[in-house]
Design a protein around this motif. Structure first.
Motif, mmCIF file in Angstrom:
data_model
loop_
_atom_site.group_PDB
_atom_site.id
_atom_site.type_symbol
_atom_site.label_atom_id
_atom_site.label_comp_id
_atom_site.label_asym_id
_atom_site.label_seq_id
_atom_site.Cartn_x
_atom_site.Cartn_y
_atom_site.Cartn_z
ATOM 1 N N TRP E 73 0.796 -1.236 0.000
ATOM 2 C CA TRP E 73 0.000 0.000 0.000
ATOM 3 C C TRP E 73 0.809 1.257 0.000
ATOM 4 N N ILE E 74 2.063 1.182 0.459
ATOM 5 C CA ILE E 74 2.803 2.433 0.511
ATOM 6 C C ILE E 74 3.135 2.902 -0.900
ATOM 7 N N TYR E 75 3.137 1.964 -1.851
ATOM 8 C CA TYR E 75 3.303 2.331 -3.257
ATOM 9 C C TYR E 75 2.172 3.246 -3.710
ATOM 10 N N SER E 76 0.948 2.953 -3.219
ATOM 11 C CA SER E 76 -0.188 3.752 -3.674
ATOM 12 C C SER E 76 -0.060 5.204 -3.216
ATOM 13 N N LEU E 77 0.584 5.440 -2.063
ATOM 14 C CA LEU E 77 0.758 6.825 -1.599
ATOM 15 C C LEU E 77 1.625 7.601 -2.586
ATOM 16 N N ASP E 78 2.706 6.978 -3.068
ATOM 17 C CA ASP E 78 3.549 7.606 -4.103
ATOM 18 C C ASP E 78 2.717 8.004 -5.298
ATOM 19 N N ILE E 79 1.888 7.039 -5.755
ATOM 20 C CA ILE E 79 1.122 7.262 -6.975
ATOM 21 C C ILE E 79 0.142 8.413 -6.788
ATOM 22 N N TYR E 80 -0.513 8.454 -5.622
ATOM 23 C CA TYR E 80 -1.492 9.515 -5.397
ATOM 24 C C TYR E 80 -0.818 10.883 -5.442
ATOM 25 N N VAL E 81 0.326 10.997 -4.732
ATOM 26 C CA VAL E 81 0.976 12.303 -4.680
ATOM 27 C C VAL E 81 1.508 12.678 -6.054
ATOM 28 N N ALA E 82 2.037 11.681 -6.805
ATOM 29 C CA ALA E 82 2.535 11.966 -8.155
ATOM 30 C C ALA E 82 1.405 12.479 -9.033
ATOM 31 N N LYS E 83 0.258 11.794 -8.961
ATOM 32 C CA LYS E 83 -0.888 12.228 -9.772
ATOM 33 C C LYS E 83 -1.360 13.605 -9.334
ATOM 34 N N TYR E 84 -1.340 13.839 -8.035
ATOM 35 C CA TYR E 84 -1.772 15.148 -7.530
ATOM 36 C C TYR E 84 -0.880 16.251 -8.081
ATOM 37 N N LEU E 85 0.433 15.996 -8.103
ATOM 38 C CA LEU E 85 1.355 17.033 -8.566
ATOM 39 C C LEU E 85 1.270 17.211 -10.068
ATOM 40 N N GLU E 86 1.035 16.104 -10.792
ATOM 41 C CA GLU E 86 1.213 16.129 -12.231
ATOM 42 C C GLU E 86 -0.050 16.520 -12.980
ATOM 43 N N ALA E 87 -1.189 15.959 -12.573
ATOM 44 C CA ALA E 87 -2.384 16.035 -13.426
ATOM 45 C C ALA E 87 -3.272 17.195 -13.020
ATOM 46 N N ARG E 88 -4.230 17.480 -13.926
ATOM 47 C CA ARG E 88 -5.161 18.566 -13.680
ATOM 48 C C ARG E 88 -6.333 18.076 -12.817
ATOM 49 N N GLU E 89 -6.791 16.848 -13.108
ATOM 50 C CA GLU E 89 -7.878 16.248 -12.330
ATOM 51 C C GLU E 89 -7.404 14.876 -11.869
ATOM 52 N N MET E 90 -7.839 14.444 -10.664
ATOM 53 C CA MET E 90 -7.392 13.144 -10.176
ATOM 54 C C MET E 90 -8.000 11.998 -10.982
ATOM 55 N N GLY E 91 -9.178 12.211 -11.613
ATOM 56 C CA GLY E 91 -9.838 11.105 -12.294
ATOM 57 C C GLY E 91 -9.377 10.925 -13.731
#
Lengths: 134, 271, 124, 87, 92
Positions: E73-91
């Motif tokens: 699960w700690i991998y998923s935290l990386d992914i969430y923060v990366a998506k938060y920084l990179e993308a315009r919308e989380m979906g």
């Protein structure tokens, strides 16, 4: 005169209680609704961990503590008695188990409410929401 | 002034709790030397081949408490979970998300996408092993469901919401899956009663193993493997209910904000 | 005899892992910016988690007093090791890429940034 | 030779104290993303405390929920609303 | 044999605790968001290894399952923060 075991255990317990206090402050006095949700999750986690701590058992000999799962597939009566002596209390674990999942569902509901408030009022600050009319 | 008063109340709360611990509110030996009597009964009767009156036939004490000794508690807790999900869904009534088939350009880099494809299989396998082995090793329906719910969320984040919908996990499919899970829990709760009615003998709701005054019950073994009567079925259905219930919420949270605002504006103009 | 060899080998691997762990923690604390800290984190995840997990699997195989359940520990440790080996680099990659693209971790006296130049030349 | 139980309880006390620091930072932090991350630190520490309290069932449900699901939900919410708390 | 293993594990524990403390200092101090996530990431992968070693120490084999879950699960935290920084919308 208390022994080292009780002393360390009490430190652990009091840190959790201080966590409860801090997160209660966050729930009550932070203006942002998102901060309130974060504080609420920490509050419920601390309450859950307090329940689990109450079910802990003192070690009589080193290594004599086990999770409440019987590993022997064909136990005798003595094995079961011995298991009941070393295992920790399973009842708080069973209650906390459902509490965590339901806490998540309730948090999701709060998240949706916050989102709806933001759509209609354009802010998540409770002081500004309180001033708005209509 | 109000903030100061609140701080004072919180400090008092902490002090009171410390006082309760120090004066023996949790027992004079902290932690106690042995478990309390009720917990001892649960531990002894969880898996006990010598006492067929009370046993749940499951070596794991937590699962046997959750679904056998205190099964009715858990049923109503599942109801609370169900109502919270329904409440969240009702805030999104009438919001339709558009379908998209061109999804390759969305999401994170190809390295992460490939790793996530591999990982999703591992996650589903771990979730299934946690849930279906829940009566033998630590785990159960709630754990397996929460674990399985992370897999669609990871797909939603790494690929996109549209990719998840193109896989077939749409809102209505997930709602049906969750309803099947809840229906299964209900059916399993009544199964011993139905068997008892057919065999013309007394039986109870939420009965697992045969009791002295109710000799029917679900079998503890199928072949050589221990399934602990109703516990296996409860875990299985609970996993579906929890995983599908959470996934439908994430699907709604993933709808872009612009679309929702547009639909809300149209709805306001109609009225 | 084989058990004793497994125990000593496992202990050696765990010792290496602990050493890597400490080095990585010190490096993560001392390095000046995010892109340098990525190196320390790699030591911490592969050296500090993968190697001791393999060591723990060997140690579990050697500890015969656990009975048949020692294979359970060994299997769990191996699965965890493989998961760490797959996931840790991917997670670091995603984080580094996002940090570079969104300019979340800016290095102040920047000498050269070829990646940024590439992106500028590709888009422009 | 120090007794093993004292060592384990010492680890538990240390992690509980650290979780207090993480909670304090999570509540007082102005940036909401950092608050979520501090709360994730606190969750990881709590997971270890649950483990040392011999509750593997709780660890198995707590880790997916509070490391895998909560941060995603709160980050989605922050992305859709506001990034900073107003003073 | 049991003595050998438990003595070794007790000797290893303080080093683990020291490195966790250092990781935690970076996680709590980290000037930017990626620094914090990186420190949490490294700390949790090491924690998974630590949990397996503790399971051998406690002689409770079933505790191992927690390490697998933590490492996943700690991998998923990386992914969430990366998506938060990179993308315009989380979906998207």
């Amino acid at each position: 005169m208390i022994d080292v075991f009780t002393f360390l255990f009490t430190i652990c317990m009091l840190s959790i209680v201080v966590n409860l206090g801090i997160s209660l402050y966050g729930v009550l006095y932070k203006p942002s609704l998102i901060k309130k949700i974060i504080s609420l999750t920490i509050f419920s986690d601390s309450a859950n961990i307090t329940a689990i701590i109450i079910g802990y058992v003192r070690w009589r000999n080193p290594g004599e503590i086990a999770p409440p799962v019987l590993l022997n597939p064909n136990p005798t009566l003595e094995d079961i008695e011995e298991f009941a002596k070393v295992a920790v209390d399973p009842l708080p674990q069973a209650l906390v188990l459902t509490a965590i999942v339901i806490g998540l569902a309730v948090t999701l509901f709060l998240v949706f409410l916050t989102l709806q408030i933001y759509r209609f009022y354009g802010t998540t600050d409770v002081r500004r929401i309180a001033k708005l009319k209509g | 002034m109000r903030r100061l008063l609140g701080l004072l109340v919180i400090v008092l709360f902490i002090t009171l709790f410390a006082l309760v611990i120090a004066s023996g509110g949790l027992g004079y030996e902290v932690p106690p030397l042995r478990v309390r009597e009720l917990a001892r009964q649960f531990l002894i009767y969880a898996y006990n081949p010598f006492n067929t009156t009370f046993t749940a036939k499951s070596p794991e004490a937590v699962t046997s408490i959750v679904w056998d000794f205190r099964g009715l508690d858990t049923l109503f807790e599942t109801l609370v979970f169900y109502l919270a999900i329904i409440g969240a869904l009702s805030l999104y009534r009438g919001v339709e998300s558009e379908r998209r088939t061109e999804v390759i350009s969305l999401g994170l880099s190809p390295i992460v996408k490939t790793v996530t494809k591999v990982t999703t299989g591992i996650i589903i396998a771990v979730a299934a092993s946690i849930a279906l082995h829940g009566h033998l090793t630590p785990g159960g329906g709630f754990q397996g469901g929460a674990t399985a719910a992370v897999a669609p969320l990871l797909i939603l984040i790494v690929f996109s919401k549209y990719f998840l919908e193109n896989l077939g996990l749409r809102k209505n499919v997930l709602l049906a899956l969750r309803s099947i899970g809840l229906l299964g829990i209900g059916m399993t709760a009544f199964s011993a009663l139905i068997v008892g009615l057919m065999a013309n003998s007394p039986a109870y709701v939420f009965q697992n193993q045969p009791k002295p005054d109710a000799p029917v019950g679900l079998p503890a073994y199928i072949g050589d493997s221990l399934i602990s009567g109703t516990l296996w079925f409860f875990n299985f259905f609970e996993m579906f209910a929890v995983a599908a219930g959470f996934t439908v919420i994430f699907l709604l949270l993933g709808i872009p904000e612009g679309e929702i605002l547009k639909q809300l504006k149209e709805e306001a103009e109609e009225h | 005899m084989l058990e004793v060899i497994a125990i000593y080998l496992g202990q050696a691997l765990i010792a290496i892992g602990v050493f890597c762990d400490l080095i990585a923690a010190i490096g993560l604390l001392r390095f000046p910016n995010f892109y340098l800290r990525l190196h320390a984190a790699t030591v911490g995840t592969i050296g500090g988690a993968f190697v001791p997990l393999i060591g723990a699997a060997l140690l579990a195989i050697g500890s015969t007093y656990l009975g048949a359940y020692r294979w359970f520990i060994a299997g769990g440790a191996l699965v965890t090791a493989i998961i760490v080996l797959i996931l840790a680099p991917a997670g670091s990659h995603a984080l580094a890429r996002a940090a570079h693209r969104s300019r979340a971790a800016v290095v102040e006296p920047k000498v050269v940034d070829y990646l940024e130049e590439d992106e500028v030349s590709k888009s422009g | 030779m120090v007794e093993a139980s004292v060592i384990v309880l010492g680890i538990m006390a240390l992690f509980a104290l650290s979780s207090t620091i993480a909670t304090y930072l999570a509540i007082t932090e102005r940036s909401l993303v950092k608050a979520v991350l501090y709360s994730a630190v606190q969750s990881t520490l709590y997971a270890l405390i649950y483990y040392l309290l011999m509750a593997p069932d709780i660890v198995l449900v707590y880790v997916p929920v509070s490391v895998g699901l909560y941060p995603a939900i709160i980050l989605m919410l922050i992305k859709k609303t506001e990034k900073e708390e107003e003073g | 044999m049991k003595e050998l293993i438990s003595t070794f594990i007790i000797a290893v524990l303080p080093i683990y605790i020291a490195s966790f403390t250092l990781y935690m200092v970076r996680a709590l101090r980290g000037p930017t968001v990626p620094d914090t996530v990186l420190a949490i990431d490294a700390m949790t992968f090491d924690l998974a290894a630590f949990l397996v070693i503790l399971a051998i120490f406690f002689e409770s084999p079933i505790l191992v399952a927690t390490a697998i879950v933590l490492a996943l699960w700690i991998y998923s935290l990386d992914i969430y923060v990366a998506k938060y920084l990179e993308a315009r919308e989380m979906g998207e």
